[in-house]
Design an enzyme around this catalytic site. Structure first.
Site, PDB file in Angstrom:
ATOM      1  CG  PHE A 265      21.050  24.930 -10.151  1.00  0.00           C
ATOM      2  CD1 PHE A 265      20.844  23.397 -10.283  1.00  0.00           C
ATOM      3  CD2 PHE A 265      19.683  25.468 -10.620  1.00  0.00           C
ATOM      4  CE1 PHE A 265      19.548  22.728 -10.643  1.00  0.00           C
ATOM      5  CE2 PHE A 265      18.579  25.069 -10.735  1.00  0.00           C
ATOM      6  CZ  PHE A 265      18.601  23.737 -10.971  1.00  0.00           C
TER       7      PHE A 265
ATOM      8  CD  GLU B  82      27.561  35.588 -12.976  1.00  0.00           C
ATOM      9  OE1 GLU B  82      27.045  34.248 -12.953  1.00  0.00           O
ATOM     10  OE2 GLU B  82      27.217  36.356 -12.219  1.00  0.00           O
TER      11      GLU B  82
ATOM     12  N   GLY C 152      15.497  31.410  -8.643  1.00  0.00           N
ATOM     13  CA  GLY C 152      16.458  31.293  -9.640  1.00  0.00           C
ATOM     14  C   GLY C 152      16.721  32.912  -9.799  1.00  0.00           C
TER      15      GLY C 152
ATOM     16  CB  ALA D   2      15.142  47.674  -1.860  1.00  0.00           C
TER      17      ALA D   2
ATOM     18  CG  MET E 292      23.710  34.581  -5.856  1.00  0.00           C
ATOM     19  SD  MET E 292      23.280  35.886  -7.050  1.00  0.00           S
ATOM     20  CE  MET E 292      24.293  35.135  -8.628  1.00  0.00           C
TER      21      MET E 292
END
Length: 384
Positions: A159, A245, A134, A181, A128
């Site tokens: 990352f 998560e 981020g 969206a 992602m």
């Protein structure tokens, strides 16, 4: 305080995990840190023991995925051995990559990928974050352009946990240049696809054995059968999967906090200064009392969240509360424990020093703690 989360089946499974950790993990921890990489054989051994792949349904070779308490047992036993990097990799597999395919994937995709993931043969990752995006998913620039038979993906991710070893990378890409969206979609990019490359293996201040990397997509053709879920549905799909998560981060945070606190209690009992045990100083006892109480309170909340997940009742707000509180608690407890060790706490030969390094990322990944507070706050006052 008596803990009622587990029954006999969970404790029997704990014995299996503990034996696996002592045999397959503990002897290799130092070497993994030096190499900045965990052996693939460890993944395969975990697959044979049924320790990874718990989230996959039994029909695909997994553990059934219906009782998250088994995953909590794995994290607690990894915490006992201070195997934080391995815990991170397995959490990515069982709490992120596999659930995405189970919940969003087609039957063909489940048959194609889940058995290998449950066996530890296929390592999953999710891409992602980008150099310029981020927590703000609207800033994603990696693009996917429709062509005959599929999509062409271009962009860079960073990352990415398990970025070097991953075989399947769930990649977030922009399919609608106009935004909105429904601008994002998910694609499963496989290791050997032309144009898909690994960039730098990133050097981190903690989780050294966990391979984290940059990924590069240079005109990568992704066939239509590797689209995960609905085109344009990426934002909603990501949002729906994030509570699990975040709960995973909270469970791990409490497990590590408990282990480091127990280690510290033993250390101050054994260590002497000014003619008495460090444990006999009033300040030491006050510090331990406060940490023990805070960890106990956090444990009650996180255990309740685990049961809520099992019941299908864990909300986005519940998960955000668990994540930010437990991650902050972990950092606070480890910092205070390190202080009680004195100079020895700053030495990497002691687990508290390594735990101090590893804990800092907990307040960042899975959504920063500031984002968690925003989710909670908006639930109370509404969106602007």
């Amino acid at each position: 305080m008596k803990r009622d989360l587990y029954d006999d089946d969970h404790e029997a499974f704990r014995s299996v995990v503990a034996e696996f950790v002592d045999r397959e993990v503990v002897p290799h921890l130092e070497r993994w840190d030096e190499r900045c990489l965990i052996d693939r054989e460890t993944w395969l051994a975990a697959g044979r023991q049924g320790i990874v792949g718990l989230a996959a349904p039994e029909g695909y070779g997994g553990g059934g995925g219906v009782d998250y308490r088994f995953r909590a047992v794995v994290m607690e036993e990894f915490a006992r051995a201070h195997a934080t990097a391995l815990a991170s990799g397995f959490s990515l597999q069982d709490d992120i990559a596999i659930p995405y395919i189970v919940e969003i994937g087609t039957e063909e995709q489940r048959r194609r990928w889940l058995p290998g993931m449950a066996a530890g043969e296929l390592i999953g990752a999710i891409a992602m974050t980008e150099p310029g995006a981020g927590s703000d998913l609207k800033g994603i620039r990696t693009s996917a352009r429709r062509v005959d038979g599929g999509w062409v993906v271009n962009g860079t991710k960073t990352f990415v946990t398990s970025g070097i070893q991953s075989d399947l990378v769930i990649t977030v890409a922009r399919t609608d240049p106009e935004g909105g969206a429904r601008a994002l979609s998910l694609f499963v990019v496989e290791r050997d696809m032309p144009g898909f490359g690994r960039g730098r293996r990133l050097k981190k201040i903690g989780l050294r054995a966990q391979d984290t990397a940059e990924l590069v997509y240079d005109d990568v053709f992704v066939p239509a059968e590797n689209v995960l879920g609905e085109i344009g549905g990426g934002f909603g799909q990501l949002r729906a999967m994030l509570p699990l998560e975040r709960l995973s981060i909270a469970v791990h945070a409490l497990a590590v906090s408990e282990v480091i606190l127990a280690d510290t209690v033993q250390y101050v009992r054994d260590r002497r200064a000014f003619g008495q045990r460090v444990a006999d100083f009033q300040n030491t006892q006050f510090e331990l009392a406060e940490m023990h109480t805070e960890v106990g309170i956090g444990r009650v909340f996180v255990d309740r969240a685990v049961l809520a997940l099992n019941a299908g009742e864990l909300t986005e707000v519940d998960a955000a509360q668990a994540k930010w509180w437990a991650a902050d608690l972990q950092n606070r407890v480890i910092d205070r424990c390190l202080q009680l060790y004195g100079g020895y706490g700053f030495m990497l030969e002691y687990p508290v020093g390594r735990a101090y390094q590893d804990a800092r990322i907990q307040r960042i990944f899975g959504g920063t703690n500031e984002i968690m507070k925003q989710i909670i706050g908006r639930s109370l006052v509404g969106r602007p």
